[in-house]
Design an enzyme around this catalytic site. Structure first.
Site, PDB file in Angstrom:
ATOM      1  N   PRO A  42       0.769  -1.253   0.000  1.00 13.67           N
ATOM      2  CA  PRO A  42       0.000   0.000   0.000  1.00 13.67           C
ATOM      3  C   PRO A  42       0.801   1.306   0.000  1.00 13.67           C
ATOM      4  CG  PRO A  42       0.046  -0.884   2.194  1.00 13.67           C
ATOM      5  CD  PRO A  42       0.763  -1.880   1.314  1.00 13.67           C
ATOM      6  N   CYS A  43       1.476   1.593  -1.099  1.00 13.86           N
ATOM      7  CA  CYS A  43       2.252   2.841  -1.183  1.00 13.86           C
ATOM      8  C   CYS A  43       1.358   4.074  -1.084  1.00 13.86           C
ATOM      9  CB  CYS A  43       3.090   2.868  -2.456  1.00 13.86           C
ATOM     10  SG  CYS A  43       2.185   2.568  -3.973  1.00 13.86           S
ATOM     11  N   HIS A  44       0.065   3.923  -1.337  1.00  7.75           N
ATOM     12  CA  HIS A  44      -0.857   5.058  -1.191  1.00  7.75           C
ATOM     13  C   HIS A  44      -0.988   5.499   0.263  1.00  7.75           C
ATOM     14  CE1 HIS A  44      -3.376   1.443  -0.707  1.00  7.75           C
ATOM     15  NE2 HIS A  44      -4.124   2.189   0.100  1.00  7.75           N
TER      16      HIS A  44
END
Length: 175
Positions: A135-137
């Site tokens: 989950p880089c967001h």
């Protein structure tokens, strides 16, 4: 040579593609198409196989996530497209920042022990081959959302963080 099965899921952000090796999800993309698939195959040094059963878990979990019914991915991740530094930073993110929570680039630099500045963490987030599942967001700037290279950029990041309840929905937001 590794073989890769592809499967995509329609989402509010467009068709999300998953590339799955025998070891797990090696790549995801915010679009599907011949060029996207060819690029993934080239990066993996792989060939495509038609195996819907292999992609079923990833497709089901992505669909459930985008429907607001899944808060933790359980499909295995194939980390082979990541350097040791990417694996360290993205692995720390994957293991320590749950659904609905965020961390800053600087905090992730510190918690991962990578020994790189926050700016380098941003570059690693931008090169994440498995966005959404890894989950880089959920990595934001100290003074706002920061950037995002997936989908429609920051608007896609905003949508994902709204889905996860970190940001309040706008009047026009819908699942």
């Amino acid at each position: 040579m590794v073989d890769v099965a592809f499967g995509s899921v329609p989402t509010p952000l467009g068709d999300v593609l998953a590339a799955v090796t025998p070891d797990g999800v090696a790549a995801t993309a915010f679009e599907d198409g011949q060029q996207v698939r060819a690029k993934i195959l080239d990066r993996l040094g792989a060939h495509a196989v038609d195996d819907p059963a292999r992609t079923a878990g990833a497709r089901d979990e992505l669909a459930a996530y985008f429907a607001g019914r899944l808060t933790a991915f359980t499909v295995p991740v194939d980390w082979r497209l990541m350097s040791a530094l990417q694996r360290l930073v993205l692995g720390t993110l994957y293991e320590t920042v749950p659904y609905g929570k965020v961390t800053t680039y600087g905090e992730l630099a510190t918690s991962s022990g990578a020994g790189v500045p926050a700016r380098a963490i941003g570059s690693i987030m931008g090169s994440n081959p498995v966005p959404i599942i890894v989950p880089c967001h959920r990595v934001v700037a100290g003074n706002g959302l920061g950037g995002f290279s997936g989908g429609d950029g920051v608007e896609s990041k905003r949508w994902l963080l709204t889905l996860e309840g970190h940001l309040p929905p706008t009047l026009d937001w819908e699942l």
